[in-house]
Scaffold this motif. Sequence first.
Motif, PDB file in Angstrom:
ATOM      1  N   ASP A   1       0.779  -1.239   0.000  1.00 17.82           N
ATOM      2  CA  ASP A   1       0.000   0.000   0.000  1.00 17.82           C
ATOM      3  C   ASP A   1       0.811   1.289   0.000  1.00 17.82           C
ATOM      4  O   ASP A   1       0.245   2.371   0.155  1.00 17.82           O
ATOM      5  CB  ASP A   1      -0.968  -0.008   1.186  1.00 17.82           C
ATOM      6  CG  ASP A   1      -2.060  -1.030   0.990  1.00 17.82           C
ATOM      7  OD1 ASP A   1      -2.495  -1.227  -0.158  1.00 17.82           O
ATOM      8  OD2 ASP A   1      -2.490  -1.641   1.991  1.00 17.82           O
ATOM      9  N   LEU A   2       2.105   1.203  -0.210  1.00 20.94           N
ATOM     10  CA  LEU A   2       2.935   2.408  -0.225  1.00 20.94           C
ATOM     11  C   LEU A   2       2.444   3.425  -1.257  1.00 20.94           C
ATOM     12  O   LEU A   2       2.416   4.634  -0.984  1.00 20.94           O
ATOM     13  CB  LEU A   2       4.402   2.042  -0.493  1.00 20.94           C
ATOM     14  CG  LEU A   2       5.380   3.209  -0.607  1.00 20.94           C
ATOM     15  CD1 LEU A   2       5.404   4.054   0.662  1.00 20.94           C
ATOM     16  CD2 LEU A   2       6.783   2.669  -0.910  1.00 20.94           C
ATOM     17  N   ASP A   3       2.010   2.977  -2.422  1.00 22.96           N
ATOM     18  CA  ASP A   3       1.558   3.917  -3.457  1.00 22.96           C
ATOM     19  C   ASP A   3       0.321   4.705  -3.039  1.00 22.96           C
ATOM     20  O   ASP A   3       0.110   5.823  -3.507  1.00 22.96           O
ATOM     21  CB  ASP A   3       1.309   3.194  -4.782  1.00 22.96           C
ATOM     22  CG  ASP A   3       2.612   2.884  -5.509  1.00 22.96           C
ATOM     23  OD1 ASP A   3       3.639   3.511  -5.196  1.00 22.96           O
ATOM     24  OD2 ASP A   3       2.585   2.009  -6.398  1.00 22.96           O
ATOM     25  N   VAL A   4      -0.510   4.147  -2.159  1.00 24.57           N
ATOM     26  CA  VAL A   4      -1.669   4.896  -1.648  1.00 24.57           C
ATOM     27  C   VAL A   4      -1.171   6.140  -0.921  1.00 24.57           C
ATOM     28  O   VAL A   4      -1.701   7.240  -1.112  1.00 24.57           O
ATOM     29  CB  VAL A   4      -2.540   4.014  -0.733  1.00 24.57           C
ATOM     30  CG1 VAL A   4      -3.668   4.826  -0.109  1.00 24.57           C
ATOM     31  CG2 VAL A   4      -3.096   2.817  -1.497  1.00 24.57           C
ATOM     32  N   LEU A   5      -0.138   5.980  -0.094  1.00 23.72           N
ATOM     33  CA  LEU A   5       0.429   7.125   0.623  1.00 23.72           C
ATOM     34  C   LEU A   5       1.106   8.101  -0.334  1.00 23.72           C
ATOM     35  O   LEU A   5       1.008   9.314  -0.151  1.00 23.72           O
ATOM     36  CB  LEU A   5       1.426   6.665   1.681  1.00 23.72           C
ATOM     37  CG  LEU A   5       0.852   5.962   2.897  1.00 23.72           C
ATOM     38  CD1 LEU A   5       1.968   5.605   3.871  1.00 23.72           C
ATOM     39  CD2 LEU A   5      -0.196   6.805   3.575  1.00 23.72           C
TER      40      LEU A   5
END
Length: 173
Positions: free
Chosen positions: A13-17
Amino acid sequence: MTDVSLVPWSADDLDVLRRANTPELMDQMGGVETDEQVIARHARYLRLRAEGTARHFRIVIPGHPEGVGMVGYWQHEHDGEPALESGWSVEAEYRGLGIAPAAVGAMLEFARADGEVLRVHAYPRVDNLPSNAVCRKAGFTLLGPLEFEVKPGIVLHTNDWVHDLSATAASTA
């Protein structure tokens, strides 16, 4: 109500941040972060989940399994008492569709089902009308304005909204 699912925060989920690291959204947290700070925040979310002191979720809507935002809660102290703090963000192109209130409501239901009974606070800036509306729509009660330190040395003029999970659990039992 908007069709929203919450997916527990994961290493993927890094890309969400990264997508949420915009001046408009990060203004609520003291400003845009460097990529290293975003990576560190992502690692912190994963660590706190493993420790059992926080729950973060990717907000998913039909057709967008990659997520359109995030929502979460974590242990916090309010006026010297144990509490939970909550926060959320929805990507710009998905705002105004009822996603944030639905996601916050789903997060509160998750917390209740997970056995949480502490009061959940949210601290949107006083001038952030959409986030204050999310609090109202999700069933929070406005306690009033508060000077809130979002990061060391960065104090914002916020509203203090609260949702009492134990009162809600007692009234639905």
